[in-house]
Design a protein around this motif. Sequence first.
Motif, PDB file in Angstrom:
ATOM      1  N   GLY A   1      -3.140  -7.969   9.039  1.00 33.95           N
ATOM      2  CA  GLY A   1      -2.197  -8.181   7.747  1.00 33.95           C
ATOM      3  C   GLY A   1      -1.610  -9.399   7.982  1.00 33.95           C
TER       4      GLY A   1
ATOM      5  N   GLY B   1      -2.567 -12.182   6.309  1.00 30.46           N
ATOM      6  CA  GLY B   1      -2.688 -13.034   5.244  1.00 30.46           C
ATOM      7  C   GLY B   1      -2.316 -14.360   5.123  1.00 30.46           C
ATOM      8  N   LEU B   2      -1.912 -14.740   3.823  1.00 25.89           N
ATOM      9  CA  LEU B   2      -1.528 -15.515   3.764  1.00 25.89           C
ATOM     10  C   LEU B   2       0.286 -16.295   4.247  1.00 25.89           C
ATOM     11  CD1 LEU B   2      -1.665 -15.157  -0.046  1.00 25.89           C
ATOM     12  CD2 LEU B   2      -3.396 -16.328   1.541  1.00 25.89           C
ATOM     13  N   LEU B   3       0.379 -15.264   4.931  1.00 22.21           N
ATOM     14  CA  LEU B   3       1.966 -15.959   5.902  1.00 22.21           C
ATOM     15  C   LEU B   3       3.280 -15.684   4.798  1.00 22.21           C
ATOM     16  CD1 LEU B   3       0.893 -18.696   8.327  1.00 22.21           C
ATOM     17  CD2 LEU B   3       0.756 -16.014   8.347  1.00 22.21           C
ATOM     18  N   LEU B   4       2.783 -15.270   3.925  1.00 24.59           N
ATOM     19  CA  LEU B   4       4.246 -15.325   3.102  1.00 24.59           C
ATOM     20  C   LEU B   4       5.628 -14.200   3.129  1.00 24.59           C
ATOM     21  CD1 LEU B   4       1.822 -14.787  -0.170  1.00 24.59           C
ATOM     22  CD2 LEU B   4       2.778 -16.966   0.535  1.00 24.59           C
ATOM     23  N   ASP B   5       5.292 -13.349   4.210  1.00 21.98           N
ATOM     24  CA  ASP B   5       5.488 -12.038   4.287  1.00 21.98           C
ATOM     25  C   ASP B   5       6.149 -12.619   5.920  1.00 21.98           C
ATOM     26  OD1 ASP B   5       3.263 -11.084   4.712  1.00 21.98           O
ATOM     27  OD2 ASP B   5       3.238  -8.850   3.371  1.00 21.98           O
TER      28      ASP B   5
ATOM     29  N   ASP C   1      -6.938 -10.717  10.159  1.00 21.03           N
ATOM     30  CA  ASP C   1      -6.700 -10.775   9.283  1.00 21.03           C
ATOM     31  C   ASP C   1      -8.440 -10.718   9.176  1.00 21.03           C
ATOM     32  OD1 ASP C   1      -4.667 -10.155   6.574  1.00 21.03           O
ATOM     33  OD2 ASP C   1      -6.936 -10.988   6.187  1.00 21.03           O
ATOM     34  N   ILE C   2      -9.077 -10.469   7.954  1.00 13.89           N
ATOM     35  CA  ILE C   2     -10.365 -10.433   7.812  1.00 13.89           C
ATOM     36  C   ILE C   2      -9.983 -11.909   7.349  1.00 13.89           C
ATOM     37  CG2 ILE C   2     -12.254  -9.545   6.178  1.00 13.89           C
ATOM     38  CD1 ILE C   2     -11.796  -7.199   6.597  1.00 13.89           C
TER      39      ILE C   2
ATOM     40  N   LEU D   1     -10.371 -10.280  12.266  1.00 14.25           N
ATOM     41  CA  LEU D   1     -10.624  -9.437  12.650  1.00 14.25           C
ATOM     42  C   LEU D   1     -10.299  -7.942  11.378  1.00 14.25           C
ATOM     43  CD1 LEU D   1     -11.595  -6.835  15.324  1.00 14.25           C
ATOM     44  CD2 LEU D   1      -9.054  -7.085  15.180  1.00 14.25           C
ATOM     45  N   ASP D   2     -11.614  -6.966  11.649  1.00 13.09           N
ATOM     46  CA  ASP D   2     -11.635  -5.619  10.452  1.00 13.09           C
ATOM     47  C   ASP D   2     -10.763  -4.778  11.855  1.00 13.09           C
ATOM     48  OD1 ASP D   2     -11.587  -3.817   9.364  1.00 13.09           O
ATOM     49  OD2 ASP D   2     -13.753  -3.577   8.800  1.00 13.09           O
ATOM     50  N   VAL D   3      -9.753  -4.802  10.814  1.00  9.12           N
ATOM     51  CA  VAL D   3      -8.657  -3.321  11.829  1.00  9.12           C
ATOM     52  C   VAL D   3      -9.232  -2.279  11.749  1.00  9.12           C
ATOM     53  CG1 VAL D   3      -6.992  -4.882  11.994  1.00  9.12           C
ATOM     54  CG2 VAL D   3      -6.577  -3.194  10.273  1.00  9.12           C
TER      55      VAL D   3
ATOM     56  N   ASN E   1       2.346  -5.033   4.464  1.00 11.01           N
ATOM     57  CA  ASN E   1       1.383  -4.693   3.319  1.00 11.01           C
ATOM     58  C   ASN E   1       0.393  -5.053   3.918  1.00 11.01           C
ATOM     59  OD1 ASN E   1       4.795  -4.880   2.317  1.00 11.01           O
ATOM     60  ND2 ASN E   1       4.958  -7.149   3.281  1.00 11.01           N
ATOM     61  N   LEU E   2      -0.290  -4.242   4.431  1.00 11.19           N
ATOM     62  CA  LEU E   2      -1.699  -4.070   4.528  1.00 11.19           C
ATOM     63  C   LEU E   2      -2.386  -2.766   4.641  1.00 11.19           C
ATOM     64  CD1 LEU E   2      -4.051  -4.465   6.139  1.00 11.19           C
ATOM     65  CD2 LEU E   2      -3.175  -4.995   8.274  1.00 11.19           C
TER      66      LEU E   2
ATOM     67  N   LEU F   1      -6.075  -1.076   2.624  1.00  4.45           N
ATOM     68  CA  LEU F   1      -7.106  -0.639   3.846  1.00  4.45           C
ATOM     69  C   LEU F   1      -8.354   0.171   3.543  1.00  4.45           C
ATOM     70  CD1 LEU F   1      -5.546  -0.145   7.205  1.00  4.45           C
ATOM     71  CD2 LEU F   1      -6.801  -1.958   6.683  1.00  4.45           C
TER      72      LEU F   1
HETATM   73  C1  SAM Z   1      -0.682  -6.859   0.684  1.00  6.44           C
HETATM   74  S1  SAM Z   1      -1.748  -8.470   1.548  1.00  6.44           S
HETATM   75  C2  SAM Z   1      -0.613  -8.637   2.868  1.00  6.44           C
HETATM   76  C3  SAM Z   1       0.538  -9.548   2.393  1.00  6.44           C
HETATM   77  C4  SAM Z   1      -0.216 -11.059   3.888  1.00  6.44           C
HETATM   78  N1  SAM Z   1       1.598 -10.567   4.946  1.00  6.44           N
HETATM   79  C5  SAM Z   1       0.899 -12.538   2.892  1.00  6.44           C
HETATM   80  O1  SAM Z   1       1.940 -12.168   3.357  1.00  6.44           O
HETATM   81  O2  SAM Z   1      -0.569 -13.140   2.086  1.00  6.44           O
HETATM   82  C6  SAM Z   1      -2.989  -7.844   2.852  1.00  6.44           C
HETATM   83  C7  SAM Z   1      -3.640  -8.361   3.811  1.00  6.44           C
HETATM   84  O3  SAM Z   1      -4.136  -7.292   4.241  1.00  6.44           O
HETATM   85  C8  SAM Z   1      -5.925  -7.858   4.621  1.00  6.44           C
HETATM   86  N2  SAM Z   1      -6.549  -6.774   5.325  1.00  6.44           N
HETATM   87  C9  SAM Z   1      -7.143  -6.162   3.999  1.00  6.44           C
HETATM   88  N3  SAM Z   1      -7.879  -4.744   4.939  1.00  6.44           N
HETATM   89  C10 SAM Z   1      -8.628  -5.348   6.613  1.00  6.44           C
HETATM   90  C11 SAM Z   1      -8.459  -5.133   7.194  1.00  6.44           C
HETATM   91  N4  SAM Z   1      -9.453  -3.656   6.875  1.00  6.44           N
HETATM   92  N5  SAM Z   1      -8.015  -6.172   8.423  1.00  6.44           N
HETATM   93  C12 SAM Z   1      -7.090  -6.655   8.154  1.00  6.44           C
HETATM   94  N6  SAM Z   1      -6.873  -7.342   7.172  1.00  6.44           N
HETATM   95  C13 SAM Z   1      -7.046  -6.704   6.191  1.00  6.44           C
HETATM   96  C14 SAM Z   1      -6.004  -8.549   3.315  1.00  6.44           C
HETATM   97  O4  SAM Z   1      -7.148  -9.604   3.909  1.00  6.44           O
HETATM   98  C15 SAM Z   1      -4.783  -9.487   3.331  1.00  6.44           C
HETATM   99  O5  SAM Z   1      -4.010 -10.940   3.811  1.00  6.44           O
END
Ligand code: SAM
Length: 261
Positions: free
Chosen positions: A68, A70-74, A91-92, A113-115, A151-152, A156
């Motif tokens: 998860g 994502g945008l690497l914000l956290d 991340d997907i 990858l879709d986890v 934060n994932l 899901l």
């Molecule tokens: C709320 S964001 C998490 C914040 C992220 N850590 C950031 O700093 O942007 C949730 C992240 O989970 C990823 N995500 C959602 N379902 C997923 C899955 N099945 N497998 C992998 N990544 C997934 C989304 O693409 C998204 O980047």
Amino acid sequence: MLTEWLTYLTTDCSTQARRLGYLRESIGIRSRYRRCKPAWQAHLENSRSALLDSLHACHSFRTALVFGSGLLLDIPLADLAKRFENVWLVDIVHLPEVRRAARRYANVRCISLDVTGFLDRLDAISVNNLDLPTPTIFLADQAVDWVASVNLLSQLPLLPQDWLRKSFPEINEAVLEEWGTRLMRQHLDYLAAFAAPACLIADMEQTTYGQDGDVVEQADFAAKLGLVQQTLAQWRWDIAPPGEIAPGIGRFHQVAVFTVN
Ligand SMILES: C[S@@+](CC[C@H](N)C(=O)[O-])C[C@H]1O[C@@H](n2cnc3c(N)ncnc32)[C@H](O)[C@@H]1O
């Protein structure tokens, strides 16, 4: 709007991820972050600190696996890249700026990858067969010394449930709800299956409130998942200050940190 459209056209991601809306969501999160920066700041700092604190449980620092990303914000990427021999961001969707940020470090890799394994099973899924395989990827890799799920968890089931609703209107909501809970539990079991320490940062509750602060809707993920173990830290994330979702409506999450393993 133009920036969002350009990102949509230029991001390298699978057709299925686009089809189910993961790319759109990722771009949406980026736009929301830009609008809500001050409200998100404490949450992002707390998440980064919690991840760094959890490194105390590591005995060696070969591969860090971040689900998860994502945008690497956290994600405290610079610190992780310094501490570990390898950092794998899973991340997907990885937006172009995320791939650029990762390329600054010779030891950081973006893995698409879709986890949950849902995207790989789209053709096989039917009303009578909603089962997903138990995830095993990376489990056999002895060099994984630290795992984070950031934060994932609560995200899901969301887009898969939307897809199932559209594809199989005959599935009732109670079944979809139960299926979503199973998907989240499967992720928790997956984290627990690693030999390495895992840090889970996840929403425990989501509260939507109206003009006078009255609760409009509440989702209790912790209760659904039976997450009763002690949390290392908790905080409120004002994910959508009033007006962000709809006039007068706001939303916050209660976020918690757990150690798994
Ligand atoms: C709320 S964001 C998490 C914040 C992220 N850590 C950031 O700093 O942007 C949730 C992240 O989970 C990823 N995500 C959602 N379902 C997923 C899955 N099945 N497998 C992998 N990544 C997934 C989304 O693409 C998204 O980047």
